[in-house]
Write an enzyme that holds these catalytic residues in place. Structure first.
Site, PDB file in Angstrom:
ATOM      1  N   ASN A  85      45.470  40.002  32.263  1.00 29.75           N
ATOM      2  CA  ASN A  85      46.307  40.479  33.362  1.00 29.75           C
ATOM      3  C   ASN A  85      45.643  41.631  34.096  1.00 29.75           C
ATOM      4  O   ASN A  85      45.685  41.715  35.318  1.00 29.75           O
ATOM      5  CB  ASN A  85      47.661  40.951  32.832  1.00 29.75           C
ATOM      6  CG  ASN A  85      48.509  39.789  32.369  1.00 29.75           C
ATOM      7  OD1 ASN A  85      48.611  38.785  33.050  1.00 29.75           O
ATOM      8  ND2 ASN A  85      49.090  39.925  31.191  1.00 29.75           N
ATOM      9  N   LYS A 127      58.602  34.722  41.889  1.00 29.84           N
ATOM     10  CA  LYS A 127      58.157  35.991  42.442  1.00 29.84           C
ATOM     11  C   LYS A 127      57.161  36.741  41.562  1.00 29.84           C
ATOM     12  O   LYS A 127      56.183  37.270  42.035  1.00 29.84           O
ATOM     13  CB  LYS A 127      59.359  36.881  42.738  1.00 29.84           C
ATOM     14  CG  LYS A 127      58.951  38.098  43.566  1.00 29.84           C
ATOM     15  CD  LYS A 127      60.126  38.933  44.000  1.00 29.84           C
ATOM     16  CE  LYS A 127      59.611  40.225  44.630  1.00 29.84           C
ATOM     17  NZ  LYS A 127      60.670  41.203  44.790  1.00 29.84           N
ATOM     18  N   GLN A 130      44.136  23.317  26.039  1.00 28.74           N
ATOM     19  CA  GLN A 130      44.747  24.635  26.158  1.00 28.74           C
ATOM     20  C   GLN A 130      43.733  25.754  25.877  1.00 28.74           C
ATOM     21  O   GLN A 130      43.809  26.836  26.440  1.00 28.74           O
ATOM     22  CB  GLN A 130      45.899  24.701  25.153  1.00 28.74           C
ATOM     23  CG  GLN A 130      46.874  25.838  25.350  1.00 28.74           C
ATOM     24  CD  GLN A 130      47.638  25.707  26.651  1.00 28.74           C
ATOM     25  OE1 GLN A 130      47.999  24.619  27.066  1.00 28.74           O
ATOM     26  NE2 GLN A 130      47.870  26.822  27.313  1.00 28.74           N
ATOM     27  N   THR A 131      42.773  25.471  25.007  1.00 28.67           N
ATOM     28  CA  THR A 131      41.819  26.500  24.617  1.00 28.67           C
ATOM     29  C   THR A 131      40.708  26.692  25.643  1.00 28.67           C
ATOM     30  O   THR A 131      39.897  27.598  25.510  1.00 28.67           O
ATOM     31  CB  THR A 131      41.179  26.170  23.257  1.00 28.67           C
ATOM     32  OG1 THR A 131      40.690  24.824  23.317  1.00 28.67           O
ATOM     33  CG2 THR A 131      42.181  26.284  22.137  1.00 28.67           C
ATOM     34  N   GLU A 135      18.202  34.423  -2.968  1.00 33.11           N
ATOM     35  CA  GLU A 135      17.055  35.223  -2.562  1.00 33.11           C
ATOM     36  C   GLU A 135      16.257  35.656  -3.787  1.00 33.11           C
ATOM     37  O   GLU A 135      16.783  36.281  -4.693  1.00 33.11           O
ATOM     38  CB  GLU A 135      17.570  36.463  -1.807  1.00 33.11           C
ATOM     39  CG  GLU A 135      16.531  37.516  -1.564  1.00 33.11           C
ATOM     40  CD  GLU A 135      17.140  38.798  -0.971  1.00 33.11           C
ATOM     41  OE1 GLU A 135      18.373  38.859  -0.800  1.00 33.11           O
ATOM     42  OE2 GLU A 135      16.362  39.725  -0.690  1.00 33.11           O
ATOM     43  N   ASP A 149      20.874  39.673  -1.532  1.00 32.48           N
ATOM     44  CA  ASP A 149      21.166  41.041  -1.946  1.00 32.48           C
ATOM     45  C   ASP A 149      21.975  41.771  -0.873  1.00 32.48           C
ATOM     46  O   ASP A 149      21.916  41.430   0.306  1.00 32.48           O
ATOM     47  CB  ASP A 149      19.858  41.819  -2.169  1.00 32.48           C
ATOM     48  CG  ASP A 149      19.123  41.338  -3.411  1.00 32.48           C
ATOM     49  OD1 ASP A 149      19.780  40.684  -4.241  1.00 32.48           O
ATOM     50  OD2 ASP A 149      17.914  41.622  -3.534  1.00 32.48           O
ATOM     51  N   ASP A 198      21.472  44.402   0.651  1.00 29.79           N
ATOM     52  CA  ASP A 198      20.685  45.454   1.303  1.00 29.79           C
ATOM     53  C   ASP A 198      20.113  44.921   2.615  1.00 29.79           C
ATOM     54  O   ASP A 198      20.411  43.805   3.030  1.00 29.79           O
ATOM     55  CB  ASP A 198      19.570  45.954   0.372  1.00 29.79           C
ATOM     56  CG  ASP A 198      18.629  44.824  -0.024  1.00 29.79           C
ATOM     57  OD1 ASP A 198      18.773  43.712   0.534  1.00 29.79           O
ATOM     58  OD2 ASP A 198      17.767  45.039  -0.886  1.00 29.79           O
ATOM     59  N   ASP A 250      17.082  43.980   3.495  1.00 32.33           N
ATOM     60  CA  ASP A 250      16.282  42.755   3.371  1.00 32.33           C
ATOM     61  C   ASP A 250      17.177  41.542   3.172  1.00 32.33           C
ATOM     62  O   ASP A 250      16.943  40.483   3.744  1.00 32.33           O
ATOM     63  CB  ASP A 250      15.326  42.862   2.177  1.00 32.33           C
ATOM     64  CG  ASP A 250      14.078  43.652   2.547  1.00 32.33           C
ATOM     65  OD1 ASP A 250      13.891  43.896   3.762  1.00 32.33           O
ATOM     66  OD2 ASP A 250      13.336  44.031   1.634  1.00 32.33           O
TER      67      ASP A 250
END
Ligand code: 0RA
Length: 851
Positions: free
Chosen positions: A61, A118, A360-361, A448, A527, A529, A531
């Site tokens: 708006n 209106k 609608q989306t 990892e 991990d 962190d 990395d």
């Protein structure tokens, strides 16, 4: 109250709003109960997405006011209690009485589903909002909703709860300018999953809006953190800066983006529609394309007719230019649409007075007339640009030709991988597969490092959990072309293990097919962190670009290892996050303590102590909203009205030289009175004679001499929430009349009560109870912060992070692919500083990906 008939917008027991107010006239108006009953129909659900959609509805708006040429500034703030305000300096929602319905325009706009007419659309040529349903739906699903309109030199105020008018329209002060301020708190009865706004999500949308609306200034503050960092988005060159931003960290092929604009009128179904086209593009040295499409500033992630018009124009223009200038050799392959999009960053923004969307989306634009409009506007614009900038045009053609040649090479590379994966090659040796053969039940952990991989292999449930350890450097798939990516050992292993193939195109040449997925859960475990998050992002980039369907089907997850291990005496516990740690500290701290009141030697029962501590801790947290403005929490709480139990809604901060005083104001009336006394306007965003506001400086001609008296008023949105907590605390028997510290001690806390190490502490304020208990909780406690998965043994790793009964998995859900794409670019670009900063800011925070 909630079963008021649908046709009556206000509670029957509300006083009439004006003489003209007449329920019989409201027969055609539909109440907001409908929205609360079927939130899905109006705001698209009750989940986190719908929650944020509410912000967009209100925001749209204000943006509409900007598009109509009446608004230059929007301010958004998330408050400590979880409410949010959106302020604009537009014309203000009309406050006059509607001739037909007899209620003020603002009430019409906010409480009745009646659209058109209106006040239905505010007479906007282009509208982003959902035509007349936006703000009122938000009102319906808000615990409370307040509006302040500055218009006709007056500030008007209204308040609603769950869509019902609680305070009718009333003037609360003088206004200097015009505008609308809407504040609402989403209703937890509706949003059952969460009512917590995500700062990143909102700031991303605000930045996008600022890009798409050049010259619109947008300010944003999330007031929830201890030290809020206000953000400002303002782009003089709008879309052009947007495209430059997309290319940030990459090398552009031409320094200035190509900018094409045209405003046209067309006839559609007898109606005349207005269509404005703005397309900006710039090539970079990567191999991916990023094309973002918008209609009336709404993002269309699935593209549509504007995108197809643009695509065909680009292919035609580049082919036309290369032919006309003899740039193609006989043995060169044909330049296709894919080729001309390599390294392309573009934004297509159209404004349409009557757009048609697929759903609608609004994810996809359907309006058929747009394809040829955008097509011809872009073709002409590009040809003109190529003719006036032949060296740039040649570079672009060269790049497209290169892409066409590489396409061949990549096709061959893919075929090799497919052969390796499907025929004879078998599964990679590094994969510890599970015995389960049904993909729907199987899980693949991508881990990892070899050491964590080893632990995961030992700790897993081998019946359904497969482990793939990834070691060493994962290739950055953003910067390398596909044939090179595919020559990377780790990537090939991953592709084989997942089994779906990759990329677009035919499965016969190794293309992606989600049905072939060997596991329906692919879990990234890295991990906690820097990395780790880098590797996670690299993996997600690859999955996003090459196995998008896997993410779309919801097969990709992120494991969440615990953040802390705490140890006390012999007991060990894993802790997921800071919030949980805080809770545990309070829990531990209240074990074996006795809380007593000195005045009457009353001893609080343990269950009461738990409640007191819980509520005081919540109070402390909400108190940040008050202390930010220089007042103390105790001072504020002690201002509670003994008769009504209400807490002040405003704090006035009066600063003169080094002196600072506060005044608490209970409601809009008190505020209005205070303002009149000080000769101030009610809309303090603009400067005024006696003081300066929090946002605007003095104009040069009004700079005061002598010491400045600064008066600012701040709304304490948390007041309602805090009053509830006080009530809950009082119910436990703790006196809430005085929070300020007293001379004499009022409470005692005895730690290790009854033991040798008994320790009695005297307290002078109820607020000291939480601090003391928290400190007690820390005693004898060792808190270890986990950095790597490797720090856990196989059993611990399974129990904390892999056990389906206990683990917390985060589903990677790229509903908004283009945004995630932009994020990947930010993370993966050449430029180091923004990436580092981002990773550091979000070390454990993947919410961006979870849009
Ligand atoms: C209806 C009519 C007009 C403006 C608005 C609504 C309006 C709504 C919102 C919501 C947030 N900010 C807003 N600003 C304006 C037209 C007013 C006129 O003709 O003066």
């Amino acid at each position: 109250m909630s079963d008021a008939p649908d046709s009556v917008p206000n509670q029957a027991n509300q006083p009439p709003i004006s003489d003209a107010y007449d329920a019989s006239k409201l027969g055609k108006l539909e109440g907001l109960e409908a929205v609360r009953k079927k939130p899905g129909m109006y705001i698209g659900g009750t989940d986190e997405r719908a929650l944020h959609h509410c912000v967009s509805e209100v925001l749209d708006n204000s943006v509409d006011e900007h598009l109509a040429g009446h608004c230059s500034k929007i301010e958004v703030a998330i408050h400590v209690d979880g409410s949010i305000s959106i302020r604009d300096n537009g014309r203000g929602i009309p406050v006059d009485i509607h001739p037909q319905y007899g209620i003020p325009g603002v009430e019409m706009v906010l409480t009745t589903l009646h659209s058109g007419g209106k006040y239905g659309q505010g007479g906007y040529k282009f509208s982003g909002g959902t035509h007349g349903v936006g703000a009122k739906c938000v009102n319906a699903v808000s615990e409370w909703f307040e509006v302040e309109v500055s218009r006709n030199s007056q500030v008007h105020h209204m308040k609603f709860e769950r869509g019902k008018t609680m305070k009718k329209l009333e003037v609360i002060g003088k206004a200097r300018g015009t505008g609308t301020l809407i504040t609402f708190k989403p209703d937890a009865e509706i949003f059952k999953e969460t009512t917590v706004f995500q700062s990143s999500r909102i700031s991303q949308r605000l930045r996008e809006l600022a890009f798409l609306n050049s010259g619109l200034e947008i300010l944003f503050t999330d007031e929830r953190p201890a030290e809020p960092k206000p953000e400002r988005y303002y782009y003089k060159d709008g879309v052009e800066e947007f495209v430059k931003q997309l290319n940030q960290g990459k090398t552009a092929l031409h320094p200035k983006p190509v900018s094409i604009r045209k405003e046209t009128k067309v006839k559609t179904d007898e109606k005349e529609a207005e269509v404005h086209v703005e397309v900006v593009l710039q090539y970079n040295d990567t191999y991916n394309d990023q094309v973002l499409c918008y209609t009336n500033t709404i993002h269309n992630p699935d593209g549509g007719t504007h995108l197809s018009g643009f695509r065909s124009a680009l292919t035609r223009a580049i082919n036309q230019f290369s032919k006309a200038n003899n740039l193609l050799k006989d043995k060169d392959p044909q330049i296709t649409g894919d080729d001309v999009r390599e390294g392309l960053a573009a934004v297509i923004s159209i404004k349409h007075s009557d757009p048609k969307f697929e759903s609608q989306t609004k994810v996809k634009l359907l309006s058929p007339e747009v394809e040829s409009i955008v097509g011809s506007v872009c073709y002409e614009g590009l040809m003109l640009y190529f003719e006036t900038n032949p060296p740039v045009a040649k570079r672009i053609v060269d790049k497209a030709l290169n892409a066409a040649r590489a396409r061949e090479a990549a096709r061959k590379a893919r075929e090799t991988v497919r052969k390796g994966a499907l025929s004879g090659g078998g599964l990679p040796g590094k994969l510890a597969d599970c015995s389960e053969r049904d993909p729907a039940l199987g899980e693949l952990y991508i881990v990892e490092g070899d050491s964590a991989g080893g632990s995961a292999k030992q700790g897993r449930d081998r019946r359904f959990q497969a482990i793939l350890p990834l070691r060493g450097k994962l290739i950055n798939t953003e910067k390398a072309r596909l044939d090179k990516v595919l020559s990377n050992e780790e990537i090939r292993t991953l592709i084989t293990a997942v089994g779906t193939g990759i990329g677009e195109g035919d499965e016969a040449v190794g293309g992606f097919n989600a049905d072939k997925a060997r596991y329906h859960k692919v879990i990234i475990m890295t991990d906690a962190d820097v990395d780790g998050s880098h590797i996670r992002t690299l993996l997600l980039t690859f999955l996003y670009r090459q196995m998008k369907g896997l993410i779309e089907r919801g097969y990709v997850y992120i494991a969440q290892p615990p953040l802390y291990k705490i140890k006390r005496k012999k007991r060990e516990q894993y802790v997921d996050n800071d919030e949980q740690l805080n809770r545990i500290l309070l829990e531990l701290g209240s074990e074996d303590v006795v809380l007593a009141r000195l005045a009457d030697s009353h001893v609080f029962a343990p269950a009461q102590v738990d409640k007191i501590v819980e509520n005081l801790a919540a109070l402390e947290k909400l108190g940040a909203g008050v202390t930010r403005y220089g007042a103390s929490l105790a001072e504020y709480l002690d201002a509670q009205d003994p008769a009504t139990q209400a807490l002040p809604r405003y704090v006035a901060r009066i600063r003169e030289g080094n002196k600072e005083t506060h005044q608490f104001l209970f409601d809009e009336h008190a505020r209005s009175k205070f303002l009149t006394q000080h000769g101030l306007n009610a809309d303090l965003t603009e400067q005024n004679e006696n003081g300066i506001s929090s946002t605007a400086p003095f104009p040069p001609d009004k700079k005061p001499t002598g010491p400045i008296k600064r008066v600012t008023i701040h709304e304490i949105y948390e007041s309602t929430e805090m009053a509830k907590l006080l009530k809950a605390i009082a119910a436990t028997g703790l006196d809430t009349a005085r929070f300020a510290a007293s001379e004499a001690p009022r409470f005692t806390i005895t730690e290790n009560a009854g033991q040798k190490s008994e320790n009695r502490i005297e307290l002078r304020s109820p607020l000291e109870i939480v601090t003391t208990i928290r400190a007690n909780g820390r005693k004898g406690l060792s808190i270890q912060r986990y950095k790597g998965l490797g720090e856990m043994n196989p059993k611990q790793l399974f129990e904390t992070t892999m056990d389906p009964e206990k683990r917390r998995l985060l589903k990677v859900n790229i509903a908004d692919a283009a945004k995630a794409d932009a994020l990947f670019t930010l993370l993966m670009g050449d430029e180091v500083p923004p990436r580092r900063q981002f990773i550091e800011d979000n070390a454990l925070n993947v919410q961006y990906l979870d849009v």
